[in-house]
Design a protein around this motif. Structure first.
Motif, PDB file in Angstrom:
ATOM      1  N   PHE A   1      39.614  31.902  39.535  1.00 29.61           N
ATOM      2  CA  PHE A   1      38.343  32.599  39.330  1.00 29.61           C
ATOM      3  C   PHE A   1      37.788  33.141  40.632  1.00 29.61           C
ATOM      4  O   PHE A   1      37.274  34.240  40.709  1.00 29.61           O
ATOM      5  CB  PHE A   1      37.336  31.666  38.663  1.00 29.61           C
TER       6      PHE A   1
ATOM      7  N   ILE B   1      39.683  36.306  41.690  1.00 23.94           N
ATOM      8  CA  ILE B   1      39.269  37.488  40.920  1.00 23.94           C
ATOM      9  C   ILE B   1      37.928  37.978  41.444  1.00 23.94           C
ATOM     10  O   ILE B   1      37.727  39.155  41.733  1.00 23.94           O
ATOM     11  CB  ILE B   1      39.161  37.145  39.419  1.00 23.94           C
TER      12      ILE B   1
ATOM     13  N   GLY C   1      33.956  39.473  34.356  1.00 21.35           N
ATOM     14  CA  GLY C   1      33.097  38.291  34.408  1.00 21.35           C
ATOM     15  C   GLY C   1      32.711  37.744  33.056  1.00 21.35           C
ATOM     16  O   GLY C   1      32.194  36.635  32.959  1.00 21.35           O
ATOM     17  N   ASP C   2      32.974  38.478  32.001  1.00 20.13           N
ATOM     18  CA  ASP C   2      32.699  37.929  30.661  1.00 20.13           C
ATOM     19  C   ASP C   2      34.028  37.787  29.928  1.00 20.13           C
ATOM     20  O   ASP C   2      35.096  37.940  30.508  1.00 20.13           O
ATOM     21  CB  ASP C   2      31.716  38.826  29.903  1.00 20.13           C
ATOM     22  N   ASP C   3      33.995  37.510  28.633  1.00 19.86           N
ATOM     23  CA  ASP C   3      35.245  37.313  27.894  1.00 19.86           C
ATOM     24  C   ASP C   3      35.965  38.626  27.628  1.00 19.86           C
ATOM     25  O   ASP C   3      37.172  38.643  27.417  1.00 19.86           O
ATOM     26  CB  ASP C   3      34.970  36.596  26.569  1.00 19.86           C
TER      27      ASP C   3
ATOM     28  N   GLY D   1      38.435  44.609  33.818  1.00 23.47           N
ATOM     29  CA  GLY D   1      38.864  43.293  33.369  1.00 23.47           C
ATOM     30  C   GLY D   1      40.331  43.093  33.612  1.00 23.47           C
ATOM     31  O   GLY D   1      41.001  43.954  34.199  1.00 23.47           O
ATOM     32  N   GLY D   2      40.831  41.940  33.161  1.00 24.43           N
ATOM     33  CA  GLY D   2      42.249  41.682  33.359  1.00 24.43           C
ATOM     34  C   GLY D   2      42.595  40.253  33.031  1.00 24.43           C
ATOM     35  O   GLY D   2      41.851  39.554  32.336  1.00 24.43           O
ATOM     36  N   ASP D   3      43.719  39.827  33.542  1.00 21.48           N
ATOM     37  CA  ASP D   3      44.207  38.479  33.281  1.00 21.48           C
ATOM     38  C   ASP D   3      45.057  38.082  34.473  1.00 21.48           C
ATOM     39  O   ASP D   3      45.731  38.925  35.076  1.00 21.48           O
ATOM     40  CB  ASP D   3      45.034  38.478  31.986  1.00 21.48           C
ATOM     41  N   THR D   4      45.002  36.807  34.841  1.00 21.94           N
ATOM     42  CA  THR D   4      45.767  36.347  35.995  1.00 21.94           C
ATOM     43  C   THR D   4      46.564  35.119  35.594  1.00 21.94           C
ATOM     44  O   THR D   4      46.009  34.161  35.070  1.00 21.94           O
ATOM     45  CB  THR D   4      44.812  36.007  37.168  1.00 21.94           C
TER      46      THR D   4
HETATM   47  P1  ADP Z   1      39.461  34.563  29.383  1.00 25.44           P
HETATM   48  O1  ADP Z   1      40.114  33.240  29.615  1.00 25.44           O
HETATM   49  O2  ADP Z   1      38.236  34.538  28.559  1.00 25.44           O
HETATM   50  O3  ADP Z   1      40.455  35.632  28.978  1.00 25.44           O
HETATM   51  P2  ADP Z   1      39.709  34.927  32.178  1.00 25.44           P
HETATM   52  O4  ADP Z   1      39.386  33.626  32.808  1.00 25.44           O
HETATM   53  O5  ADP Z   1      41.129  35.295  32.014  1.00 25.44           O
HETATM   54  O6  ADP Z   1      38.920  35.015  30.817  1.00 25.44           O
HETATM   55  O7  ADP Z   1      38.993  36.069  33.007  1.00 25.44           O
HETATM   56  C1  ADP Z   1      37.636  36.010  33.402  1.00 25.44           C
HETATM   57  C2  ADP Z   1      37.152  37.384  33.754  1.00 25.44           C
HETATM   58  O8  ADP Z   1      37.905  37.889  34.867  1.00 25.44           O
HETATM   59  C3  ADP Z   1      37.327  38.390  32.623  1.00 25.44           C
HETATM   60  O9  ADP Z   1      36.283  39.327  32.692  1.00 25.44           O
HETATM   61  C4  ADP Z   1      38.631  39.066  32.984  1.00 25.44           C
HETATM   62  O10 ADP Z   1      38.673  40.364  32.439  1.00 25.44           O
HETATM   63  C5  ADP Z   1      38.570  39.061  34.498  1.00 25.44           C
HETATM   64  N1  ADP Z   1      39.918  39.043  35.120  1.00 25.44           N
HETATM   65  C6  ADP Z   1      40.849  38.073  35.073  1.00 25.44           C
HETATM   66  N2  ADP Z   1      41.953  38.400  35.793  1.00 25.44           N
HETATM   67  C7  ADP Z   1      41.692  39.626  36.311  1.00 25.44           C
HETATM   68  C8  ADP Z   1      42.416  40.507  37.139  1.00 25.44           C
HETATM   69  N3  ADP Z   1      43.640  40.225  37.583  1.00 25.44           N
HETATM   70  N4  ADP Z   1      41.834  41.680  37.458  1.00 25.44           N
HETATM   71  C9  ADP Z   1      40.611  41.994  37.002  1.00 25.44           C
HETATM   72  N5  ADP Z   1      39.873  41.208  36.235  1.00 25.44           N
HETATM   73  C10 ADP Z   1      40.387  40.029  35.878  1.00 25.44           C
END
Ligand code: ADP
Ligand code: MG
Length: 329
Positions: free
Chosen positions: A5, A8, A27-29, A120-123
Motif C-alpha cells: 500500500f 502504491i 485509493g478506493d475499491d 487504479g490498478g493491482d499489485t
Molecule cells: P482491492 O484489494 O480492493 O482490489 P488494492 O489493495 O488492490 O484494492 O488497491 C488499493 C488501491 O490502490 C485501489 O484504488 C487500486 O486501484 C490501487 N492500486 C493498486 N495497485 C496499483 C498499481 N500498481 N497502480 C495504480 N494503482 C494501484
C-alpha cells in the motif's frame, strides 16, 4: 521494506496528470469516472508485457514504464481515439524501491504529453509482468476500423519499420554505437502516432498499428476488410541507422535482420489505407504534423498479400511476423 500500500501511495498516487472526469481515483475499491460527453464513445485497449517475452531481462525500468503505456497509446492512435485514463496491473518479483521509482518516472513520461490519468490498478508478487489498460474516447461512429479498406486505396506506413526489432537484436548481440542506440531507443521508447491517428479520421479507410510486423499486421487489416494488396518492398522505408546496424551484425544474423522492415515487429508505427480522393490531403497532414508517411502499395480486390522485390518479382514470404502461439523461425 515498504508494504504494497505504501508503495502504491508513494509512486503511483501522485505525479500523474489529473483530470476533472476522474471522480474517484486511486485509493478506493474501484475508480469512478464521468462518462464521455454526448456524441463521444468509449474506446478501451489492454496490453501485457512479460519479461523474457516482450522485453529482455534487466531491461531499463524507465523504458519499461514508458513502453508499457506507449504500446497502448499506439492502439488508441490506430483507432483514431484520444486517450484519457489508465489502470496498471503490476506483478513484481520483489518490492524494489529504486526500480519502482524509475518505472514510475518512465510511465509518467509517457502519460504526461497525452494527459492520461492513472486511476487504479493491482499489485502482486510473481514474475515481472506489466499490464496497462487504457481508456479513451472518439467522436461517435468515427473510430477507424481495420475493415474499411477497398480496392484502389493506397497502403501507407509511418516511420521506418524494422528499427525496433533491429534495436532489440543489437541489444542482445551487445552491438554499440550511435546507430544501435538509435534503434534501441525505437524499441524502448516507441512514439505513439496519436496526432496523426486523430487527423486521419474521415480520411483513412482502415488502420492498424504494427506490433507483430508490417506484413503480419497488414494481413490482419486485409482479412478484416476482405481484400488483398500488393506491396512494393523497395518502397518500404529503412532508416540510415537500420542500414548501419545491418552492416555491423554478424553474417549469421544478416539475412533474418534484413527482413525486419517487413516482419520485425515492436515498431508501433501505423499502417493505414487511403482512398485516392483523400491521398493529397493525407500527404499535407503528415507533412504539417512532421510524421514521415510512405505509400508502400495498393489494395486490390483479389485476396492475399503479394510482396514484390526490387525486380518486380513476387517474393515468397515464409513468416509474416511474430505469433505467440506458433513456432516462429
Ligand atoms: P482491492 O484489494 O480492493 O482490489 P488494492 O489493495 O488492490 O484494492 O488497491 C488499493 C488501491 O490502490 C485501489 O484504488 C487500486 O486501484 C490501487 N492500486 C493498486 N495497485 C496499483 C498499481 N500498481 N497502480 C495504480 N494503482 C494501484
Ligand atoms: Mg487488488
Amino acid at each position: 521494506m515498504p508494504g504494497e500500500f505504501e508503495l502504491i501511495e508513494r509512486y503511483f498516487r501522485t505525479g500523474f496528470p489529473s483530470r476533472e472526469d476522474v471522480v474517484v481515483g486511486i485509493g478506493d475499491d474501484a475508480a469512478v469516472l464521468a462518462p464521455p460527453p454526448a456524441g463521444r464513445q468509449l474506446v478501451v485497449a489492454v496490453d501485457t508485457l512479460v519479461e523474457g517475452v516482450h522485453f529482455p531481462p534487466d531491461f531499463d525500468a524507465a523504458d519499461l514504464g514508458y513502453r508499457a503505456l506507449a504500446v497502448n497509446l499506439s492502439d488508441l492512435a490506430a483507432m483514431g481515439a484520444e486517450p484519457a485514463w489508465m489502470t496498471l496491473a503490476l506483478t513484481l518479483p520483489k518490492a524494489d524501491e529504486a526500480w519502482l521509482v524509475t518505472f514510475a518516472r518512465g510511465l509518467r513520461e509517457a502519460a504526461a504529453p497525452w494527459r492520461v490519468a492513472l486511476v487504479g490498478g493491482d499489485t502482486t508478487r510473481g514474475p515481472l509482468t506489466v499490464t496497462i489498460q487504457l481508456l479513451g474516447t472518439v467522436p461517435a461512429g468515427q473510430a477507424i476500423r481495420r475493415s474499411g479498406a477497398r480496392a484502389g486505396d493506397g497502403v501507407h506506413v509511418t516511420g521506418t519499420p524494422g528499427d525496433a526489432a533491429m534495436g532489440l537484436l543489437c541489444l542482445q548481440r551487445g552491438i554499440e554505437g550511435s546507430a544501435a542506440e538509435h534503434c534501441r531507443r525505437r524499441f524502448a521508447r516507441p512514439e505513439p502516432r496519436l496526432a496523426l491517428g486523430h487527423a486521419l479520421r474521415g480520411l483513412a479507410s482502415a488502420m492498424i498499428d504494427i506490433s507483430d510486423g508490417l506484413l503480419a499486421d497488414l494481413d490482419h487489416l486485409l482479412d478484416a476488410s476482405g481484400v488483398g494488396a500488393t506491396i512494393q518492398t523497395p518502397r518500404v522505408p529503412r532508416s540510415d541507422a537500420f542500414r548501419d546496424c545491418l552492416a555491423a551484425l554478424p553474417e549469421s544474423d544478416r539475412t533474418r535482420a534484413a527482413h525486419f522492415p517487413l516482419a520485425g515487429g515492436d515498431d508501433y508505427e501505423l499502417c493505414f489505407t487511403v482512398p485516392p480522393e483523400h491521398e493529397a490531403e493525407v500527404c499535407c497532414i503528415a507533412e504539417r504534423l512532421g510524421v514521415p508517411v510512405t505509400r508502400i502499395g495498393t489494395i486490390e480486390m483479389v485476396q492475399g498479400l503479394r510482396v514484390m522485390d526490387e525486380d518486380g518479382r513476387n517474393m515468397v514470404v515464409k513468416t509474416l511476423g511474430y505469433d505467440h502461439f506458433r513456432e516462429n523461425g
